[in-house]
Design a protein around this motif. Sequence first.
Motif, PDB file in Angstrom:
ATOM      1  N   MET A   1      66.281  38.116   3.784  1.00 34.85           N
ATOM      2  CA  MET A   1      65.013  37.786   4.447  1.00 34.85           C
ATOM      3  C   MET A   1      64.902  38.545   5.769  1.00 34.85           C
ATOM      4  SD  MET A   1      63.581  34.074   5.749  1.00 34.85           S
ATOM      5  CE  MET A   1      63.394  33.444   4.087  1.00 34.85           C
ATOM      6  N   THR A   2      63.731  39.053   6.047  1.00 34.90           N
ATOM      7  CA  THR A   2      63.509  39.737   7.317  1.00 34.90           C
ATOM      8  C   THR A   2      63.377  38.719   8.446  1.00 34.90           C
ATOM      9  OG1 THR A   2      61.133  39.725   6.898  1.00 34.90           O
ATOM     10  CG2 THR A   2      62.347  41.724   6.298  1.00 34.90           C
ATOM     11  N   LEU A   3      63.571  39.192   9.670  1.00 31.89           N
ATOM     12  CA  LEU A   3      63.317  38.381  10.851  1.00 31.89           C
ATOM     13  C   LEU A   3      61.822  38.382  11.152  1.00 31.89           C
ATOM     14  CD1 LEU A   3      66.133  39.672  13.244  1.00 31.89           C
ATOM     15  CD2 LEU A   3      66.188  37.646  11.760  1.00 31.89           C
ATOM     16  N   ILE A   4      61.367  37.344  11.839  1.00 25.61           N
ATOM     17  CA  ILE A   4      59.973  37.315  12.290  1.00 25.61           C
ATOM     18  C   ILE A   4      59.698  38.534  13.170  1.00 25.61           C
ATOM     19  CG2 ILE A   4      58.301  36.050  13.698  1.00 25.61           C
ATOM     20  CD1 ILE A   4      59.673  33.464  12.769  1.00 25.61           C
ATOM     21  N   ALA A   5      60.667  38.899  13.994  1.00 25.23           N
ATOM     22  CA  ALA A   5      60.505  40.080  14.859  1.00 25.23           C
ATOM     23  C   ALA A   5      60.331  41.347  14.036  1.00 25.23           C
ATOM     24  CB  ALA A   5      61.703  40.211  15.795  1.00 25.23           C
ATOM     25  N   GLU A   6      61.026  41.443  12.905  1.00 31.25           N
ATOM     26  CA  GLU A   6      60.866  42.611  12.035  1.00 31.25           C
ATOM     27  C   GLU A   6      59.480  42.632  11.408  1.00 31.25           C
ATOM     28  OE1 GLU A   6      65.279  43.645  10.339  1.00 31.25           O
ATOM     29  OE2 GLU A   6      64.395  41.765   9.666  1.00 31.25           O
ATOM     30  N   ASP A   7      59.012  41.469  10.964  1.00 28.12           N
ATOM     31  CA  ASP A   7      57.664  41.402  10.389  1.00 28.12           C
ATOM     32  C   ASP A   7      56.611  41.762  11.442  1.00 28.12           C
ATOM     33  OD1 ASP A   7      58.736  40.648   7.990  1.00 28.12           O
ATOM     34  OD2 ASP A   7      58.249  38.528   8.188  1.00 28.12           O
ATOM     35  N   LEU A   8      56.800  41.261  12.654  1.00 29.41           N
ATOM     36  CA  LEU A   8      55.865  41.577  13.731  1.00 29.41           C
ATOM     37  C   LEU A   8      55.847  43.072  13.995  1.00 29.41           C
ATOM     38  CD1 LEU A   8      53.954  40.539  15.970  1.00 29.41           C
ATOM     39  CD2 LEU A   8      55.966  40.294  17.436  1.00 29.41           C
ATOM     40  N   LEU A   9      57.013  43.684  14.024  1.00 31.90           N
ATOM     41  CA  LEU A   9      57.092  45.127  14.279  1.00 31.90           C
ATOM     42  C   LEU A   9      56.413  45.920  13.165  1.00 31.90           C
ATOM     43  CD1 LEU A   9      58.196  47.157  16.304  1.00 31.90           C
ATOM     44  CD2 LEU A   9      60.359  47.145  15.059  1.00 31.90           C
ATOM     45  N   LEU A  10      56.609  45.513  11.923  1.00 33.25           N
ATOM     46  CA  LEU A  10      55.944  46.186  10.803  1.00 33.25           C
ATOM     47  C   LEU A  10      54.430  46.125  10.942  1.00 33.25           C
ATOM     48  CD1 LEU A  10      58.052  45.041   7.710  1.00 33.25           C
ATOM     49  CD2 LEU A  10      57.838  47.379   8.572  1.00 33.25           C
ATOM     50  N   LEU A  11      53.921  44.974  11.359  1.00 33.13           N
ATOM     51  CA  LEU A  11      52.480  44.808  11.493  1.00 33.13           C
ATOM     52  C   LEU A  11      51.911  45.636  12.641  1.00 33.13           C
ATOM     53  CD1 LEU A  11      52.320  40.946  10.957  1.00 33.13           C
ATOM     54  CD2 LEU A  11      51.481  42.684   9.372  1.00 33.13           C
ATOM     55  N   LEU A  12      52.747  45.924  13.633  1.00 33.13           N
ATOM     56  CA  LEU A  12      52.291  46.700  14.785  1.00 33.13           C
ATOM     57  C   LEU A  12      52.456  48.203  14.576  1.00 33.13           C
ATOM     58  CD1 LEU A  12      53.686  44.521  17.725  1.00 33.13           C
ATOM     59  CD2 LEU A  12      51.341  44.596  16.855  1.00 33.13           C
ATOM     60  N   LEU A  13      53.184  48.586  13.535  1.00 33.46           N
ATOM     61  CA  LEU A  13      53.374  50.006  13.232  1.00 33.46           C
ATOM     62  C   LEU A  13      52.232  50.528  12.359  1.00 33.46           C
ATOM     63  CD1 LEU A  13      57.184  50.297  12.365  1.00 33.46           C
ATOM     64  CD2 LEU A  13      55.988  51.661  14.085  1.00 33.46           C
ATOM     65  N   ASP A  14      51.710  51.684  12.718  1.00 31.91           N
ATOM     66  CA  ASP A  14      50.747  52.364  11.860  1.00 31.91           C
ATOM     67  C   ASP A  14      51.510  52.961  10.686  1.00 31.91           C
ATOM     68  OD1 ASP A  14      49.276  54.828  10.856  1.00 31.91           O
ATOM     69  OD2 ASP A  14      47.761  54.006  12.201  1.00 31.91           O
ATOM     70  N   ASP A  15      51.160  52.566   9.456  1.00 27.84           N
ATOM     71  CA  ASP A  15      51.935  52.976   8.288  1.00 27.84           C
ATOM     72  C   ASP A  15      51.988  54.484   8.102  1.00 27.84           C
ATOM     73  OD1 ASP A  15      52.483  50.362   7.745  1.00 27.84           O
ATOM     74  OD2 ASP A  15      51.111  50.179   6.040  1.00 27.84           O
ATOM     75  N   GLU A  16      50.900  55.165   8.419  1.00 30.29           N
ATOM     76  CA  GLU A  16      50.848  56.616   8.208  1.00 30.29           C
ATOM     77  C   GLU A  16      51.376  57.391   9.413  1.00 30.29           C
ATOM     78  OE1 GLU A  16      46.987  57.840   7.018  1.00 30.29           O
ATOM     79  OE2 GLU A  16      46.943  56.581   5.214  1.00 30.29           O
ATOM     80  N   LYS A  17      50.907  57.038  10.598  1.00 32.53           N
ATOM     81  CA  LYS A  17      51.306  57.771  11.799  1.00 32.53           C
ATOM     82  C   LYS A  17      52.681  57.362  12.304  1.00 32.53           C
ATOM     83  CE  LYS A  17      46.530  58.335  13.392  1.00 32.53           C
ATOM     84  NZ  LYS A  17      45.569  58.020  14.495  1.00 32.53           N
ATOM     85  N   GLY A  18      53.066  56.122  12.028  1.00 34.01           N
ATOM     86  CA  GLY A  18      54.360  55.642  12.507  1.00 34.01           C
ATOM     87  C   GLY A  18      54.391  55.316  13.981  1.00 34.01           C
ATOM     88  N   THR A  19      53.211  55.203  14.581  1.00 31.87           N
ATOM     89  CA  THR A  19      53.130  54.859  16.007  1.00 31.87           C
ATOM     90  C   THR A  19      52.903  53.358  16.165  1.00 31.87           C
ATOM     91  OG1 THR A  19      50.765  55.385  15.938  1.00 31.87           O
ATOM     92  CG2 THR A  19      52.268  57.120  16.694  1.00 31.87           C
ATOM     93  N   LEU A  20      53.177  52.860  17.373  1.00 36.68           N
ATOM     94  CA  LEU A  20      53.140  51.432  17.629  1.00 36.68           C
ATOM     95  C   LEU A  20      51.924  51.027  18.445  1.00 36.68           C
ATOM     96  CD1 LEU A  20      56.875  50.701  18.407  1.00 36.68           C
ATOM     97  CD2 LEU A  20      55.470  49.358  16.831  1.00 36.68           C
ATOM     98  N   ALA A  21      51.261  49.952  17.997  1.00 36.54           N
ATOM     99  CA  ALA A  21      50.249  49.304  18.816  1.00 36.54           C
ATOM    100  C   ALA A  21      50.957  48.337  19.764  1.00 36.54           C
ATOM    101  CB  ALA A  21      49.266  48.544  17.922  1.00 36.54           C
ATOM    102  N   ALA A  22      50.273  47.940  20.819  1.00 38.90           N
ATOM    103  CA  ALA A  22      50.787  46.946  21.771  1.00 38.90           C
ATOM    104  C   ALA A  22      52.120  47.374  22.379  1.00 38.90           C
ATOM    105  CB  ALA A  22      50.932  45.581  21.092  1.00 38.90           C
ATOM    106  N   SER A  23      52.327  48.686  22.518  1.00 31.40           N
ATOM    107  CA  SER A  23      53.626  49.165  22.984  1.00 31.40           C
ATOM    108  C   SER A  23      53.918  48.769  24.427  1.00 31.40           C
ATOM    109  CB  SER A  23      53.701  50.688  22.848  1.00 31.40           C
ATOM    110  OG  SER A  23      52.653  51.320  23.569  1.00 31.40           O
ATOM    111  N   THR A  24      52.879  48.538  25.225  1.00 30.51           N
ATOM    112  CA  THR A  24      53.077  48.196  26.633  1.00 30.51           C
ATOM    113  C   THR A  24      53.827  46.885  26.798  1.00 30.51           C
ATOM    114  OG1 THR A  24      51.029  49.341  27.206  1.00 30.51           O
ATOM    115  CG2 THR A  24      51.915  47.809  28.843  1.00 30.51           C
TER     116      THR A  24
END
Length: 224
Positions: free
Chosen positions: A1-24
Amino acid sequence: MTLIAEDLLLLLLDDEKGTLAASTYLQTALGGALLVELALGGAVEVEEKRGFWHSAKVRATTPTTPTDPLLAAALATVAEKERSAQDLVNRLGKGVKDDLLASLERRGMVEPRRDKVLGLFPRTTWPAVDSTHEDAVRRALSAALVSGAEPDDRTRALVALLDALGRAHKSVEHQGMSVGEVRKRARALADGDWAAKAVKDAIAASTAAMTAAVAAGGAAAASS
């Protein structure tokens, strides 16, 4: 099972570009996700805030070490001494992004892609390789936020964290609902009477820290 933090990070990652939203304010968000996961497992508790000048303190409640190394390290930090929740989520989140990305890479969900911005500045992005798990997470979020299904505790916790970041409505297809309606549903799920007190207190403390980080980031951007 993934961690909640891992799921959150996946949701914040752009699948194609691989960049992060909310990085600040990503450090605060990931630290909050780890704290909430510890609370869901009964490993920590957050005392009630007593007055304006008294910050809620977090303490470890179990000597049992979690099997996941990131959770084990997080619990060890909590157990060092009582700290305010806001201080703690930033401590827990410090440097953890790279560990979480490495875990997601080992799971075959993302891969590192290294290049240079303007041909000069090195950077690493993390595009998706296998989105099967992320798609399942988004379906669970969509069922809760759009279709009105009753989510499990992990999904509710993820909704609360996304709501604090202002990202809940950006994580699902609205299917005819307005942004305001999705946000209202997210807030209702986050605030509902659904979890043990320790979990709700951990979520409240974590989301308060994230909300403060988001507000500070917005103020800094406005003044620049």
